[in-house]
Design a protein around this motif. Structure first.
Motif, mmCIF file in Angstrom:
data_model
loop_
_atom_site.group_PDB
_atom_site.id
_atom_site.type_symbol
_atom_site.label_atom_id
_atom_site.label_comp_id
_atom_site.label_asym_id
_atom_site.label_seq_id
_atom_site.Cartn_x
_atom_site.Cartn_y
_atom_site.Cartn_z
ATOM 1 N N GLN A 1 6.330 -3.968 -12.716
ATOM 2 C CA GLN A 1 7.371 -3.163 -12.100
ATOM 3 C C GLN A 1 6.829 -1.840 -11.588
ATOM 4 O OE1 GLN A 1 10.432 -2.609 -14.902
ATOM 5 N NE2 GLN A 1 11.196 -4.701 -14.789
ATOM 6 N N ASP A 2 5.707 -1.402 -12.141
ATOM 7 C CA ASP A 2 5.158 -0.129 -11.690
ATOM 8 C C ASP A 2 4.569 -0.252 -10.289
ATOM 9 O OD1 ASP A 2 5.878 0.809 -14.088
ATOM 10 O OD2 ASP A 2 3.866 0.875 -14.955
ATOM 11 N N ARG A 3 3.988 -1.387 -10.015
ATOM 12 C CA ARG A 3 3.365 -1.559 -8.705
ATOM 13 C C ARG A 3 4.418 -2.068 -7.716
ATOM 14 N NH1 ARG A 3 -2.434 -4.123 -8.595
ATOM 15 N NH2 ARG A 3 -2.029 -3.559 -6.466
ATOM 16 N N PRO A 4 4.433 -1.442 -6.583
ATOM 17 C CA PRO A 4 5.403 -1.947 -5.585
ATOM 18 C C PRO A 4 4.935 -3.290 -5.017
ATOM 19 C CG PRO A 4 4.130 -0.154 -4.690
ATOM 20 C CD PRO A 4 3.731 -0.308 -6.123
ATOM 21 N N THR A 5 5.841 -4.076 -4.661
ATOM 22 C CA THR A 5 5.501 -5.373 -4.065
ATOM 23 C C THR A 5 5.415 -5.206 -2.560
ATOM 24 O OG1 THR A 5 7.805 -5.987 -3.956
ATOM 25 C CG2 THR A 5 6.557 -6.718 -5.895
ATOM 26 N N PHE A 6 4.574 -6.002 -1.974
ATOM 27 C CA PHE A 6 4.345 -5.870 -0.539
ATOM 28 C C PHE A 6 5.028 -6.986 0.268
ATOM 29 C CE2 PHE A 6 0.497 -4.096 -2.588
ATOM 30 C CZ PHE A 6 0.678 -2.778 -2.197
ATOM 31 N N GLU A 7 5.887 -7.709 -0.322
ATOM 32 C CA GLU A 7 6.504 -8.847 0.346
ATOM 33 C C GLU A 7 7.354 -8.433 1.533
ATOM 34 O OE1 GLU A 7 8.605 -10.741 -2.765
ATOM 35 O OE2 GLU A 7 6.782 -11.308 -3.789
ATOM 36 N N HIS A 8 8.003 -7.327 1.438
ATOM 37 C CA HIS A 8 8.886 -6.913 2.511
ATOM 38 C C HIS A 8 8.127 -6.199 3.636
ATOM 39 C CE1 HIS A 8 8.569 -3.362 0.040
ATOM 40 N NE2 HIS A 8 8.978 -2.639 1.094
ATOM 41 N N LEU A 9 6.821 -5.877 3.432
ATOM 42 C CA LEU A 9 6.030 -5.180 4.435
ATOM 43 C C LEU A 9 5.268 -6.173 5.307
ATOM 44 C CD1 LEU A 9 4.501 -2.390 2.191
ATOM 45 C CD2 LEU A 9 6.448 -2.170 3.720
ATOM 46 N N SER A 10 4.874 -5.705 6.466
ATOM 47 C CA SER A 10 4.062 -6.541 7.353
ATOM 48 C C SER A 10 2.622 -6.467 6.896
ATOM 49 C CB SER A 10 4.208 -6.071 8.795
ATOM 50 O OG SER A 10 3.630 -4.789 8.909
ATOM 51 N N ASN A 11 1.748 -7.274 7.459
ATOM 52 C CA ASN A 11 0.352 -7.316 7.048
ATOM 53 C C ASN A 11 -0.330 -5.979 7.279
ATOM 54 O OD1 ASN A 11 0.325 -9.853 6.063
ATOM 55 N ND2 ASN A 11 -0.355 -10.810 7.978
ATOM 56 N N ASP A 12 -0.056 -5.324 8.376
ATOM 57 C CA ASP A 12 -0.645 -4.002 8.657
ATOM 58 C C ASP A 12 -0.213 -2.992 7.614
ATOM 59 O OD1 ASP A 12 -2.306 -4.236 10.751
ATOM 60 O OD2 ASP A 12 -0.884 -3.527 12.276
ATOM 61 N N ASP A 13 1.053 -3.028 7.354
ATOM 62 C CA ASP A 13 1.579 -2.092 6.357
ATOM 63 C C ASP A 13 1.008 -2.393 4.976
ATOM 64 O OD1 ASP A 13 3.069 -0.809 8.238
ATOM 65 O OD2 ASP A 13 4.897 -1.986 7.844
ATOM 66 N N LYS A 14 0.796 -3.685 4.697
ATOM 67 C CA LYS A 14 0.228 -4.056 3.397
ATOM 68 C C LYS A 14 -1.194 -3.519 3.258
ATOM 69 C CE LYS A 14 2.845 -8.270 2.597
ATOM 70 N NZ LYS A 14 2.768 -9.717 2.433
ATOM 71 N N THR A 15 -2.007 -3.659 4.279
ATOM 72 C CA THR A 15 -3.376 -3.149 4.210
ATOM 73 C C THR A 15 -3.394 -1.644 4.121
ATOM 74 O OG1 THR A 15 -3.350 -3.910 6.524
ATOM 75 C CG2 THR A 15 -5.187 -4.618 5.131
ATOM 76 N N LYS A 16 -2.538 -0.981 4.832
ATOM 77 C CA LYS A 16 -2.483 0.488 4.744
ATOM 78 C C LYS A 16 -2.082 0.915 3.329
ATOM 79 C CE LYS A 16 -1.329 1.421 9.554
ATOM 80 N NZ LYS A 16 -0.300 1.911 10.472
ATOM 81 N N GLN A 17 -1.092 0.214 2.799
ATOM 82 C CA GLN A 17 -0.626 0.548 1.456
ATOM 83 C C GLN A 17 -1.737 0.282 0.436
ATOM 84 O OE1 GLN A 17 2.162 2.076 0.835
ATOM 85 N NE2 GLN A 17 1.875 2.094 -1.388
ATOM 86 N N GLN A 18 -2.463 -0.796 0.583
ATOM 87 C CA GLN A 18 -3.559 -1.112 -0.326
ATOM 88 C C GLN A 18 -4.659 -0.063 -0.211
ATOM 89 O OE1 GLN A 18 -4.660 -5.076 0.774
ATOM 90 N NE2 GLN A 18 -3.158 -6.031 -0.602
ATOM 91 N N LYS A 19 -4.969 0.355 1.008
ATOM 92 C CA LYS A 19 -5.983 1.384 1.208
ATOM 93 C C LYS A 19 -5.559 2.696 0.560
ATOM 94 C CE LYS A 19 -8.128 -0.391 5.383
ATOM 95 N NZ LYS A 19 -8.422 -0.173 6.796
ATOM 96 N N ARG A 20 -4.291 3.036 0.716
ATOM 97 C CA ARG A 20 -3.781 4.257 0.083
ATOM 98 C C ARG A 20 -3.918 4.170 -1.441
ATOM 99 N NH1 ARG A 20 1.576 4.050 2.966
ATOM 100 N NH2 ARG A 20 0.834 4.117 5.070
ATOM 101 N N GLU A 21 -3.575 2.999 -1.960
ATOM 102 C CA GLU A 21 -3.691 2.827 -3.415
ATOM 103 C C GLU A 21 -5.146 2.901 -3.864
ATOM 104 O OE1 GLU A 21 -1.774 -0.795 -4.569
ATOM 105 O OE2 GLU A 21 0.229 0.029 -4.260
ATOM 106 N N GLU A 22 -6.025 2.308 -3.075
ATOM 107 C CA GLU A 22 -7.450 2.378 -3.402
ATOM 108 C C GLU A 22 -7.945 3.826 -3.358
ATOM 109 O OE1 GLU A 22 -9.588 -0.175 -0.764
ATOM 110 O OE2 GLU A 22 -8.651 -1.990 -1.561
ATOM 111 N N ILE A 23 -7.540 4.523 -2.330
ATOM 112 C CA ILE A 23 -7.937 5.936 -2.199
ATOM 113 C C ILE A 23 -7.369 6.737 -3.366
ATOM 114 C CG2 ILE A 23 -7.636 8.025 -0.809
ATOM 115 C CD1 ILE A 23 -7.753 6.205 1.686
ATOM 116 N N ALA A 24 -6.114 6.490 -3.704
ATOM 117 C CA ALA A 24 -5.485 7.190 -4.827
ATOM 118 C C ALA A 24 -6.207 6.855 -6.131
ATOM 119 C CB ALA A 24 -4.012 6.834 -4.921
ATOM 120 N N ALA A 25 -6.596 5.596 -6.298
ATOM 121 C CA ALA A 25 -7.315 5.191 -7.504
ATOM 122 C C ALA A 25 -8.689 5.862 -7.557
ATOM 123 C CB ALA A 25 -7.449 3.676 -7.558
#
Length: 176
Positions: A1-25
């Protein structure tokens, strides 16, 4: 539940979100690493301060011990000088009593002899075995003999014998 799900996002948005999470990590890991380094540096500084304080305490303790030993030596030297002055004074009073022939005064002086309660303590010359060949007394009896060697020539021989004097007569008169 802590991690947001990417199902409602498009592939571009998913990669951007993953990159942001990686950068944040990565930033979080970098911040944790910096924090760990700061803590290690602080601990190292604290160890250095403690070591320095320990060295200062040890130095003070050694200095205090050295000063204490010096004070003991000075006190011992002062006690020896005081004793020598007392002995010199007593000797001169004994010689004066012998010269005057005062038996009561001699009796009093013998009673207050500085040698009466003295306990011989040899001065320690550690490592100076070559200098121990001189006339240094080695025990209480030798010390007293050496100190009282002056008594016979300086006191008793000052008594002027008269012709025909016998040993039945006391060498001192009681001055009443």
């Amino acid at each position: 539940q802590d991690r947001p799900t990417f199902e409602h996002l498009s592939n571009d948005d998913k990669t951007k979100q993953q990159k942001r999470e990686e950068i944040a990590a990565k930033e979080k890991a970098k911040a944790e690493e910096e924090e760990r380094k700061r803590k290690e540096e602080a601990e190292e500084e604290e160890r250095k301060r403690e070591l320095k304080a320990s060295k200062r305490r040890d130095k003070k303790a050694r200095q205090k011990e050295r000063l204490k030993k010096e004070a003991e030596l000075k006190a011992a030297a002062a006690a020896i000088k005081k004793r020598e002055r007392t002995i010199t004074s007593w000797r001169s009073r004994v010689i004066a009593a012998c010269a005057s022939g005062d038996a009561r005064k001699m009796d009093t002086l013998i009673g207050e002899s500085p040698y009466k309660t003295y306990t011989f303590t040899p001065l320690s010359n550690e490592g100076d075995d070559e200098t121990n060949d001189n006339d240094e007394p080695k025990n209480q009896e030798e010390y007293l003999l050496q100190q009282l060697n002056w008594f016979l020539p300086n006191c008793l021989q000052k008594y002027q014998t008269t012709v025909g004097a016998s040993f039945d007569a006391l060498p001192f008169e009681f001055n009443v």
